[in-house]
Design an enzyme around this catalytic site. Structure first.
Site, short mmCIF file in Angstrom:
data_model
loop_
_atom_site.label_atom_id
_atom_site.label_comp_id
_atom_site.label_asym_id
_atom_site.label_seq_id
_atom_site.Cartn_x
_atom_site.Cartn_y
_atom_site.Cartn_z
N HIS A 165 0.98 12.25 3.37
CA HIS A 165 2.33 11.43 3.68
C HIS A 165 2.84 11.19 2.36
O HIS A 165 4.25 11.28 2.17
CB HIS A 165 1.72 9.83 4.20
CG HIS A 165 0.97 9.88 5.39
ND1 HIS A 165 0.43 8.95 5.81
CD2 HIS A 165 1.03 10.92 6.26
CE1 HIS A 165 -0.36 9.33 7.03
NE2 HIS A 165 0.26 10.55 7.31
N ASP A 172 0.65 -1.15 -0.06
CA ASP A 172 0.10 0.02 0.09
C ASP A 172 0.89 1.25 0.09
O ASP A 172 2.04 1.04 0.35
CB ASP A 172 -0.89 0.10 1.36
CG ASP A 172 -0.31 0.29 2.45
OD1 ASP A 172 -0.27 1.50 2.81
OD2 ASP A 172 0.06 -0.65 3.26
N VAL A 173 0.30 2.25 -0.52
CA VAL A 173 0.99 3.51 -0.88
C VAL A 173 1.27 4.22 0.58
O VAL A 173 2.24 4.82 0.68
CB VAL A 173 0.13 4.45 -1.73
CG1 VAL A 173 0.69 5.93 -1.80
CG2 VAL A 173 0.12 3.86 -3.15
N ASP A 174 0.44 4.16 1.51
CA ASP A 174 0.52 4.92 2.75
C ASP A 174 1.78 4.32 3.56
O ASP A 174 2.68 5.07 3.84
CB ASP A 174 -0.64 4.90 3.53
CG ASP A 174 -0.91 5.97 4.55
OD1 ASP A 174 -0.39 7.13 4.36
OD2 ASP A 174 -2.01 5.64 5.38
N ASP A 175 1.82 2.74 3.63
CA ASP A 175 3.15 2.36 4.38
C ASP A 175 4.27 2.72 3.35
O ASP A 175 5.18 2.73 4.11
CB ASP A 175 2.77 0.97 4.50
CG ASP A 175 2.11 0.34 5.59
OD1 ASP A 175 2.59 0.19 6.61
OD2 ASP A 175 0.91 0.16 5.53
#
Length: 617
Positions: A439, A367-370
C-alpha cells in the site's frame, strides 16, 4: 483495460454497488461498517461488568448473542465456519453461567463435554485463565507473572514494553498492574464440570526453558517484591495508562487494553465514578450494537480505513472527484490527521507527526497502512493536500530496516516477547509486512516516487517475500489472496508489470480459482499451508484477486469468471453477503469480519475493470 461481459452485467453490478455504497455514507462524510470478531469480546465484557457490579442491565441481551453463535457440537469458534476453539468456548460458557444459564441446560452440557474432551481449563490460553482468576475461578498463582517493574526498563532494553507491538504494549502495562495487585470478584458458581486432565506438557527448546525459568523466578519475586521499587513501578504504570487514554475513552481504540486498563485502575483505587473510568465505560457504550440478534461489542472501529477505501472505490467506479460524497469523505479524512507524537516517536524522535489512525480517536497510535490509503484518497480527490504532504513524509520516516513497512512501529521485530509464557494469544510484535508495504508503494507511485531509494528498498522487500508458488502472505487480511491482491497492483504501479514475480502471481491466482468463478481462502491457512488459496468464495477475496488480475492486464477466462461471480452473487439492493471473516487481527488466533469489505472492494474491482464506467455522474 475493460472486460466485456456479454449482457453488461459488470456495469449493472457496478451501478448497484455504487448506489448501495453511497447510501451507507454518514451525513458527516464518513463510512463505518460493523467490525465483527468472536464472542470472547462479549464474554469478557460480561466478566468486566460483573467485576464492576454492572452486570444486570446487559447480561440477557449479551447472552442471547453468545447463544446465537454456538454450533451444533457445543463449541464456539474464532471465525465463521472455523474449527472449535477451546478458550473461546470456555469464555462463552462462563459468560452464559454469569447470565444465569444453568450448567445442566442441554446447550451448556454440550459445551462442557467439548471443553473436557479438548483438554479442559488447564489447556486454555493464559488470557482466558487471567479472566478466570479475576472471577475467582482460577488462581493468580497459576498464571504467568507480568511484573510492573517492566515499565521502568529503558526502551532499548530487551523485553521493555517497547519491545512489544503497540496493541500488546498497552495490554501488558495494564495487565502488569493487575498481575501485581491480583483483584478478585468471585462468582457464585463453580466450573468444575470444565476441568479435564492435566494440560499436556509442551515440548520446549532452550529458549522456552529459559523463559519458563524466568517465570518461576518472577513468581518467587512476587511473594517478596522490593517494596520501594514496586511502588515506583505501579505509579509509573498508572501514569502510563492514564496518559494514553484516548479522547473517546479507549486505550488504542481496541478492546484488550481498554478492559484491562479499567480493571488495573480499579485495582489501584480508582472508583467507578472517577472521570477516567466514566470516560472508559461511556466509550465502550459507543462500541456496542444492540438489535434483534442481541447485544455485541465491536473490538475496534474502522472509520478512517473504511472511509479511505470507500472514497477510492467511488473514484475507481468513475465518480467525479467533485462529487459530494467524494469531497465530504475526503474532507472528513483530512480532519483526522494526527498532529501529536505517539509511541512511534520513541524510535523516530526527530520525525514530525503526520499520520492517520484507524479509529475515530487514536492519536497515540496512527498507522502506516491507513495513512497510505488516506493519501491515495486525498490525492485523487484533490482535498487536504497539505495533510497528504505531511503524511507522505511521516510514512517515509517509518520505513524499517530491510525496506518494508509495519503497521504502527519501526523495527519492532524482536523474537523475545513471543517467548514469554504469557504471550500465547497471538502476535505480540509488529514486523514489516508485504500488504502494508504494498500500500505504501502504491502511494509512492502516485506521488511520482516509484524510483526513490525508499521505493526501491520496498520493492526489493516485496520481491524477497514472494512464496515459491507465487503468492504473498497477508498479515492484515485473509491471507495469501489478500497479500497477492495488494502486492501485484503495487509492483505494476511501480513499473514492474512485466516482472516474472507478477507472472507467477497471476499463474497462482488462476490455479486457485474456485469452480464457481470466485476466490476464497479459509483462515486455517495461517496455520496449515494446505489451506492457502482454498476456501468458499467471498466477495472481498474475489475482488482482491480481480484487483491483481486487472493490474497485470489479465483479461482472459479467469477474470471473466470472477467478474461473473460478483455480478451473479450481488443482492437486489446492490450489496454482497459475506458471513466469513476475511480480516486478520492476530494470524492464527484472532480474526475480523469487516462488514464494509464486501462492498468497497467489489466496487473498486468492478470500477477498474469497467474502466470507471460511471463517468462523471
Amino acid at each position: 483495460m475493460t472486460v466485456a461481459i456479454e449482457t453488461g452485467t459488470a456495469q449493472q453490478a457496478l451501478e448497484r454497488g455504487v448506489e448501495r455504497l453511497l447510501a451507507l455514507q454518514h451525513p458527516d462524510g464518513w463510512w463505518k461498517g460493523e467490525l465483527e470478531t468472536n464472542v470472547t469480546i462479549e464474554a469478557e465484557d460480561l466478566f468486566l461488568r460483573h467485576h464492576l457490579g454492572l452486570l444486570d442491565r446487559v447480561s440477557d441481551a449479551t447472552a442471547r448473542w453468545i447463544r446465537s453463535r454456538q454450533r451444533e457440537d457445543g463449541s464456539w469458534a474464532t471465525f465463521y465456519g472455523g474449527p472449535a476453539e477451546l478458550s473461546t468456548t470456555v469464555e462463552a460458557y462462563v459468560a452464559l453461567r454469569l447470565a444465569g444459564d444453568p450448567a445442566d441446560a442441554e446447550h451448556m452440557r454440550r459445551a462442557a463435554t467439548l471443553v473436557r474432551d479438548t483438554g479442559g481449563l488447564a489447556a486454555t490460553r493464559v488470557f482466558t485463565r487471567m479472566w478466570l482468576s479475576l472471577l475467582g475461578l482460577w488462581s493468580w498463582n497459576a498464571v504467568p507473572v507480568l511484573p510492573p517493574e517492566q515499565v521502568l526498563l529503558p526502551a532499548r532494553v530487551p523485553l521493555s514494553i517497547h519491545s512489544f507491538g503497540c496493541w500488546a504494549r498497552q495490554t501488558v502495562v495494564a495487565l502488569s498492574v493487575v498481575s501485581a495487585l491480583r483483584p478478585v470478584t468471585p462468582v457464585s458458581f463453580s466450573i468444575d464440570e470444565l476441568r479435564g486432565g492435566p494440560a499436556p506438557e509442551a515440548e520446549e527448546d532452550a529458549w522456552g526453558r529459559v523463559f519458563h525459568g524466568l517465570d518461576r523466578a518472577l513468581h518467587r519475586y512476587e511473594r517478596r517484591p522490593i517494596r520501594p521499587l514496586r511502588r515506583r513501578a505501579l505509579r509509573a504504570a498508572e501514569r502510563w495508562i492514564v496518559d494514553r487514554q484516548e479522547a473517546d475513552g479507549s486505550w488504542g481504540g481496541i478492546q484488550p487494553p481498554w478492559v484491562w486498563s479499567i480493571v488495573a485502575l480499579g485495582a489501584l483505587g480508582y472508583p467507578i465514578d472517577h472521570p477516567v473510568i466514566q470516560r472508559a465505560l461511556g466509550g465502550l457504550d459507543e462500541f456496542t450494537i444492540e438489535d434483534e440478534l442481541g447485544r455485541r461489542i465491536e473490538a475496534c472501529q474502522s472509520p478512517v480505513w473504511d472511509t479511505a477505501l470507500a472514497v477510492i472505490a467511488l473514484l475507481d467506479a468513475g465518480l467525479d472527484p467533485g462529487h459530494h460524497a467524494v469531497v465530504s469523505g475526503a474532507e472528513w479524512l483530512a480532519g483526522r490527521e494526527v498532529r501529536v507524537r505517539g509511541d512511534w516517536s520513541v524510535k523516530r524522535p526527530s520525525l514530525p507527526p503526520g499520520g492517520f489512525p484507524f479509529e475515530f480517536a487514536n492519536d497515540n497510535y496512527p498507522d502506516v497502512d491507513d495513512t497510505a490509503e488516506v493519501v491515495l484518497a486525498l490525492r485523487r480527490a484533490a482535498v487536504g493536500l497539505d495533510a497528504a504532504d505531511r503524511a507522505v513524509d511521516w510514512v517515509l520516516g517509518m520505513q524499517s530496516k530491510g525496506g518494508g513497512w509495519a503497521a504502527f512501529d519501526v523495527d519492532n521485530t524482536s523474537s523475545l516477547p513471543g517467548r514469554l509464557p504469557f504471550c500465547d494469544f497471538g502476535e505480540v510484535t509488529d514486523p514489516p509486512s508485504v500488504d502494508v508495504t504494498a500500500h505504501v508503494l502504491e502511494m509512492l507511485a502516485l506521488e511520482g516516487r516509484a524510483r526513490s531509494n525508499e521505493a526501491r528498498q520496498g520493492i526489493d522487500y516485496v520481491l524477497r517475500e514472494q512464496t515459491r508458488e507465487g503468492s504473498w502472505f497477508g498479515r492484515w487480511g485473509a491471507n495469501h489472496v489478500y497479500g497477492t491482491g495488494a502486492a501485484v497492483p503495487a509492483l505494476v504501479a511501480c513499473g514492474l508489470g512485466g516482472h516474472e514475480s507478477v507472472t507467477r502471481a497471476i499463474w497462482w491466482l488462476g490455479r486457485i480459482q474456485n469452480e464457481d468463478g470466485g476466490f476464497g481462502e479459509d483462515l486455517r491457512s495461517y496455520r496449515d499451508d494446505a489451506w492457502r488459496g482454498r476456501g468458499a468464495s467471498t466477495a472481498s477475496q474475489t475482488a482482491w484477486a480481480l484487483l491483481a488480475l486487472h493490474a497485470a492486464g489479465e483479461n482472459g477466462p479467469v477474470t471473466q469468471r470472477a467478474v461473473r461471480w460478483l455480478a451473479d452473487t450481488q443482492q437486489p439492493d446492490g450489496a454482497w453477503d459475506e458471513p466469513y471473516h476475511t480480516g486478520t487481527g492476530f494470524p492464527g488466533d484472532f480474526y475480523v469480519s469487516y462488514h464494509l469489505y464486501r462492498q468497497v472492494f467489489p466496487v473498486s474491482a468492478l470500477g477498474r475493470i469497467a474502466g470507471g464506467g460511471l463517468g462523471t455522474r
